[in-house]
Every structure is written in structure tokens, then in C-alpha cells.
Design a protein around this motif. Sequence first.
Motif, PDB file in Angstrom:
ATOM      1  N   LEU A 298      63.194   0.243  23.755  1.00 42.00           N
ATOM      2  CA  LEU A 298      63.664   0.773  22.470  1.00 42.00           C
ATOM      3  C   LEU A 298      64.420  -0.278  21.669  1.00 42.00           C
ATOM      4  O   LEU A 298      64.347  -0.322  20.441  1.00 42.00           O
ATOM      5  CB  LEU A 298      64.551   2.004  22.695  1.00 42.00           C
ATOM      6  N   SER A 299      65.169  -1.143  22.358  1.00 43.66           N
ATOM      7  CA  SER A 299      66.015  -2.108  21.642  1.00 43.66           C
ATOM      8  C   SER A 299      65.289  -3.403  21.290  1.00 43.66           C
ATOM      9  O   SER A 299      65.687  -4.111  20.379  1.00 43.66           O
ATOM     10  CB  SER A 299      67.265  -2.442  22.470  1.00 43.66           C
ATOM     11  N   MET A 300      64.201  -3.724  21.998  1.00 46.52           N
ATOM     12  CA  MET A 300      63.560  -5.032  21.802  1.00 46.52           C
ATOM     13  C   MET A 300      62.247  -5.000  21.017  1.00 46.52           C
ATOM     14  O   MET A 300      61.928  -5.942  20.302  1.00 46.52           O
ATOM     15  CB  MET A 300      63.290  -5.689  23.170  1.00 46.52           C
ATOM     16  N   ALA A 301      61.471  -3.939  21.170  1.00 47.15           N
ATOM     17  CA  ALA A 301      60.084  -3.957  20.699  1.00 47.15           C
ATOM     18  C   ALA A 301      59.918  -3.639  19.219  1.00 47.15           C
ATOM     19  O   ALA A 301      60.675  -2.861  18.650  1.00 47.15           O
ATOM     20  CB  ALA A 301      59.263  -2.961  21.520  1.00 47.15           C
ATOM     21  N   ASP A 302      58.884  -4.242  18.606  1.00 48.16           N
ATOM     22  CA  ASP A 302      58.411  -3.782  17.300  1.00 48.16           C
ATOM     23  C   ASP A 302      57.617  -2.496  17.492  1.00 48.16           C
ATOM     24  O   ASP A 302      57.723  -1.560  16.714  1.00 48.16           O
ATOM     25  CB  ASP A 302      57.492  -4.836  16.652  1.00 48.16           C
ATOM     26  N   ARG A 303      56.797  -2.500  18.566  1.00 47.76           N
ATOM     27  CA  ARG A 303      56.049  -1.288  18.932  1.00 47.76           C
ATOM     28  C   ARG A 303      56.084  -1.117  20.447  1.00 47.76           C
ATOM     29  O   ARG A 303      56.130  -2.095  21.192  1.00 47.76           O
ATOM     30  CB  ARG A 303      54.585  -1.371  18.471  1.00 47.76           C
ATOM     31  N   ILE A 304      56.042   0.142  20.857  1.00 53.02           N
ATOM     32  CA  ILE A 304      56.029   0.473  22.282  1.00 53.02           C
ATOM     33  C   ILE A 304      54.695   1.139  22.616  1.00 53.02           C
ATOM     34  O   ILE A 304      54.221   1.994  21.866  1.00 53.02           O
ATOM     35  CB  ILE A 304      57.197   1.426  22.633  1.00 53.02           C
ATOM     36  N   VAL A 305      54.113   0.721  23.732  1.00 56.71           N
ATOM     37  CA  VAL A 305      52.901   1.353  24.255  1.00 56.71           C
ATOM     38  C   VAL A 305      53.327   2.117  25.512  1.00 56.71           C
ATOM     39  O   VAL A 305      53.655   1.511  26.525  1.00 56.71           O
ATOM     40  CB  VAL A 305      51.825   0.291  24.611  1.00 56.71           C
ATOM     41  N   VAL A 306      53.388   3.448  25.409  1.00 55.28           N
ATOM     42  CA  VAL A 306      53.815   4.258  26.557  1.00 55.28           C
ATOM     43  C   VAL A 306      52.589   4.588  27.401  1.00 55.28           C
ATOM     44  O   VAL A 306      51.611   5.156  26.895  1.00 55.28           O
ATOM     45  CB  VAL A 306      54.513   5.568  26.122  1.00 55.28           C
TER      46      VAL A 306
ATOM     47  N   VAL B 134      51.380   5.097  21.085  1.00 59.35           N
ATOM     48  CA  VAL B 134      51.750   3.773  20.576  1.00 59.35           C
ATOM     49  C   VAL B 134      52.525   3.991  19.288  1.00 59.35           C
ATOM     50  O   VAL B 134      52.080   4.738  18.412  1.00 59.35           O
ATOM     51  CB  VAL B 134      50.502   2.908  20.278  1.00 59.35           C
ATOM     52  N   GLY B 135      53.689   3.355  19.158  1.00 60.45           N
ATOM     53  CA  GLY B 135      54.451   3.528  17.920  1.00 60.45           C
ATOM     54  C   GLY B 135      55.719   2.703  17.916  1.00 60.45           C
ATOM     55  O   GLY B 135      56.095   2.092  18.930  1.00 60.45           O
ATOM     56  N   ALA B 136      56.381   2.657  16.764  1.00 61.20           N
ATOM     57  CA  ALA B 136      57.680   1.995  16.655  1.00 61.20           C
ATOM     58  C   ALA B 136      58.687   2.747  17.525  1.00 61.20           C
ATOM     59  O   ALA B 136      58.519   3.948  17.778  1.00 61.20           O
ATOM     60  CB  ALA B 136      58.134   1.998  15.197  1.00 61.20           C
ATOM     61  N   PRO B 137      59.738   2.063  18.013  1.00 65.92           N
ATOM     62  CA  PRO B 137      60.710   2.722  18.895  1.00 65.92           C
ATOM     63  C   PRO B 137      61.243   4.049  18.351  1.00 65.92           C
ATOM     64  O   PRO B 137      61.302   5.050  19.069  1.00 65.92           O
ATOM     65  CB  PRO B 137      61.823   1.682  19.022  1.00 65.92           C
ATOM     66  N   GLN B 138      61.610   4.077  17.072  1.00 67.90           N
ATOM     67  CA  GLN B 138      62.169   5.297  16.487  1.00 67.90           C
ATOM     68  C   GLN B 138      61.144   6.433  16.479  1.00 67.90           C
ATOM     69  O   GLN B 138      61.469   7.593  16.753  1.00 67.90           O
ATOM     70  CB  GLN B 138      62.651   5.015  15.058  1.00 67.90           C
ATOM     71  N   GLU B 139      59.885   6.073  16.213  1.00 69.88           N
ATOM     72  CA  GLU B 139      58.815   7.079  16.191  1.00 69.88           C
ATOM     73  C   GLU B 139      58.586   7.664  17.589  1.00 69.88           C
ATOM     74  O   GLU B 139      58.429   8.868  17.759  1.00 69.88           O
ATOM     75  CB  GLU B 139      57.529   6.407  15.678  1.00 69.88           C
ATOM     76  N   ILE B 140      58.581   6.781  18.590  1.00 73.30           N
ATOM     77  CA  ILE B 140      58.379   7.226  19.982  1.00 73.30           C
ATOM     78  C   ILE B 140      59.504   8.181  20.390  1.00 73.30           C
ATOM     79  O   ILE B 140      59.276   9.201  21.030  1.00 73.30           O
ATOM     80  CB  ILE B 140      58.358   6.000  20.936  1.00 73.30           C
ATOM     81  N   TYR B 141      60.730   7.848  19.968  1.00 74.38           N
ATOM     82  CA  TYR B 141      61.896   8.647  20.356  1.00 74.38           C
ATOM     83  C   TYR B 141      61.960   9.967  19.588  1.00 74.38           C
ATOM     84  O   TYR B 141      62.205  11.027  20.155  1.00 74.38           O
ATOM     85  CB  TYR B 141      63.176   7.842  20.114  1.00 74.38           C
ATOM     86  N   GLU B 142      61.714   9.892  18.272  1.00 72.53           N
ATOM     87  CA  GLU B 142      61.900  11.077  17.427  1.00 72.53           C
ATOM     88  C   GLU B 142      60.661  11.968  17.337  1.00 72.53           C
ATOM     89  O   GLU B 142      60.773  13.158  17.066  1.00 72.53           O
ATOM     90  CB  GLU B 142      62.322  10.654  16.012  1.00 72.53           C
TER      91      GLU B 142
ATOM     92  N   PHE C 262      59.852  11.163  29.355  1.00 74.26           N
ATOM     93  CA  PHE C 262      60.082   9.823  29.905  1.00 74.26           C
ATOM     94  C   PHE C 262      61.021   8.988  29.049  1.00 74.26           C
ATOM     95  O   PHE C 262      61.819   8.212  29.561  1.00 74.26           O
ATOM     96  CB  PHE C 262      58.738   9.090  30.081  1.00 74.26           C
ATOM     97  N   VAL C 263      60.913   9.115  27.724  1.00 74.82           N
ATOM     98  CA  VAL C 263      61.729   8.282  26.826  1.00 74.82           C
ATOM     99  C   VAL C 263      62.969   9.066  26.392  1.00 74.82           C
ATOM    100  O   VAL C 263      62.868  10.064  25.689  1.00 74.82           O
ATOM    101  CB  VAL C 263      60.908   7.831  25.596  1.00 74.82           C
ATOM    102  N   GLY C 264      64.134   8.610  26.829  1.00 75.95           N
ATOM    103  CA  GLY C 264      65.379   9.315  26.506  1.00 75.95           C
ATOM    104  C   GLY C 264      65.526  10.583  27.325  1.00 75.95           C
ATOM    105  O   GLY C 264      64.731  10.867  28.224  1.00 75.95           O
ATOM    106  N   SER C 265      66.564  11.362  27.020  1.00 76.68           N
ATOM    107  CA  SER C 265      66.782  12.648  27.689  1.00 76.68           C
ATOM    108  C   SER C 265      66.212  13.756  26.810  1.00 76.68           C
ATOM    109  O   SER C 265      66.282  13.666  25.581  1.00 76.68           O
ATOM    110  CB  SER C 265      68.281  12.907  27.877  1.00 76.68           C
ATOM    111  N   MET C 266      65.685  14.781  27.430  1.00 76.12           N
ATOM    112  CA  MET C 266      65.110  15.887  26.665  1.00 76.12           C
ATOM    113  C   MET C 266      65.353  17.206  27.392  1.00 76.12           C
ATOM    114  O   MET C 266      65.234  17.277  28.621  1.00 76.12           O
ATOM    115  CB  MET C 266      63.603  15.672  26.481  1.00 76.12           C
ATOM    116  N   ASN C 267      65.728  18.217  26.631  1.00 76.85           N
ATOM    117  CA  ASN C 267      65.832  19.579  27.167  1.00 76.85           C
ATOM    118  C   ASN C 267      64.542  20.329  26.850  1.00 76.85           C
ATOM    119  O   ASN C 267      64.013  20.213  25.749  1.00 76.85           O
ATOM    120  CB  ASN C 267      67.004  20.329  26.504  1.00 76.85           C
TER     121      ASN C 267
END
Length: 373
Positions: free
Chosen positions: A202-210, A219-227, A237-242
Motif C-alpha cells: 500500500l505504501s510503495m506501489a503505483d499499482r498492486i496486483v492481488v 489490479v489497481g492503485a493502492p487506494q482503489e484496492i483498499y476502498e 486480505f488487504v487491511g481489516s474488514m468486518n
Amino acid sequence: MNTNQTYLEINNVVKQFGQFTALQDISLSINKGEFVCFLGPSGCGKTTLLRGIAGLDLPTYGQIMQGDKDITFLPPEKRDFGIVFQSYALFPNLTVADNIAIGLRNQGSSKAQAQEQVEQWLETIGLPTSAKKFPAQLSGGQQQRVALARALALSPGLLLLDEPLSALDAKVRTHLREEICQLQRKLGITTIMVTHDQEEALSMADRIVVMNHGVIEQVGAPQEIYEKPATRFVAEFVGSMNFFEATKINDTQVRIHDHVINVECADFMQKEVVEGGSNETFELALRPESLFFTDSDLNSLTVKIEMLEFQGAYVRVDCRIYGHPELPLVGVDVPVREARKLALKLDEIRHLSLVTKHMHAFPLPKTAKSKAA
């Protein structure tokens, strides 16, 4: 320097080891100058994909193009990349200077040219006085910097990083993370990093491939993958989720166990998961920072506080929906300043409000479906 010019093209790559399929029809484009992270749990195929790009594990089927060159079945020494491994892989019997110079000398640089390059790289990685030291005399973080300089000294078109920070302690890891990002931006080199550490990605990538089970989940930008996680796996898998089991009442309301919640602003109501009529049951997902304590029992969940954990900038509050001891805990992240005002206590009964616009909907997992049936 991330351009929109495609530099690496992976087309329908399959990798099989006997009966086991490690990569299932992987297709991906990476732009020149982009920093991409392959993220996923152990065994998901991320390292196999990296090794395929490096030529260390040739694909069973498919094609890999670098620039306008088909490198699918080229041996590693004929490819244009530098690689850094988790284990540093420095030669213990060579000095730091010789470790960095070895590739340059093999490529035909004179001793004087190699020495000049080595001095420049030692300056760049912040180790100008370490030329005559041996790897064993350096810390883990310093050794990894030397491995990075060795990989970059040959001016490769592509930098491959295989879990380069996982053997380091937390503080060194954070510092080196920043250094790698700065160096990558300065050089504009196309970089692929394999990691199982979501914070790193999340802190390093321009895009993440999960990745998961040999396929790309998103595949997406860190903020997109998270939100905006595309699948339940990414959400979990990415962050905490209820996750809450919810039933659609109508187009503006859902029921979560005994509670009716208004969801008129929620994007997920347009998803095919809940497009059916009322009584459609699905999973509602919400991050711990998208729940907050309220005094109102309307449009909220009644919960009992079961655990309070101080995390520095926030307090993690684990609750359970009141009257349902069989349900999993609900995690709520409360900023410290707000936590002081709320004066939360163990075993208290409180009300939780849900931030509607941050909700996600996913189909019920098969096991839950069978129970619901």
C-alpha cells in the motif's frame, strides 16, 4: 516516472508443476517506470510469476514481452533485469566494492570504470566508507542496500524485488522502504516487487496486483484496492474488514440480525449481489474506521464491548452484536482523542453507526449459504 507506455506484457501465462497449476492464465500489462507490487498469501503464485519474468521458471504456456522483445523462453542471462532477493545473496568472500563491481567487470568494464561506478553507488545508498568491508561486517539493512546497488549498477531496464525487506526488523524495513521508493523514482526504473506484506504494498506501489490460488483477483492503485475491493478475498486480505450477514428489506433498508439499517446512499445496492427482490441475503463488509459509536439506537447496531486495545493513534475496540454470542467480533478503530471523550469500558452496551457510503456487498460464502438454507 510512470508513463503510459507499456514496458512489460504478460499474455495468458500458465505455469504447471506436474499436476499442480501455480499460475492460471495470467495476463497483465506494466508501464515503463511503474512500481508494481505482486501481493498475496504464501502459495498464491506471486513468486512463480516473478521467476517467470526473470527466466528462472519458464512458463508452461503463454507469452512474456519486454519492450518489443519476446523473452518468454530466453535464459536469464539474456534478459534485461536486475534482481534482489530476500536473502541478499551477496558473496561473503568478496568486499562490498567487489560485490557491486562483479557484474560490471563481467560486462567488460575496466577496473577504473568499475571503481568509479562503485563509488557512485556507495554514495547513492549511503555507504560511502564501506567499500572494503565484507558483508558479514554490515547490518541486514546495509547488506540489502549493497544487493540493491549491485542489481542497479548494470543499468537494467527492469528491477525485480523478491520479498527484499521481509528479513529485516520493523524500523529498518520502514526506512529502507522509503529509500527504495526514492531511488526508484529518481532512476525511473520499471520495478516489480513481490510481497505478502499489505502495508508494504500500500505504501510503495503505483499499482498492486492481488493474487490468490494462481489467479489475479484485482489490479489497481493502492487506494482503489483498499476502498473498492473487487472480491471478498481482496476485502479480507488487504487491511481489516468486518463482515455482517445482511438481508435486503427493500431498496433503502437492510436487516443485520435484529437491526434495521438505512442504506439509501450505498453504491452496493446497485450490485448484482443484491439486485434481487427483498429477502436476498448477502454479506455486508465495512472497515473498522467506517464504524463509530453513537448515542442513538436508531439505524445502529447494539453491541457489547469485549476488548479494548491501545494502538497508539487509535484504540481498537472489539465488540459483539448484543444478544448474539455466536457471531464474530466487530472491530472498530476509534481515534485516541475521540476514545478519551467516549470513555469506553469493557462489558458496556453501546450503539454502533455504520458509514453507508463505505459499505461493500459480496455473495454469501458457500458454507454460510448452506447454513442459511
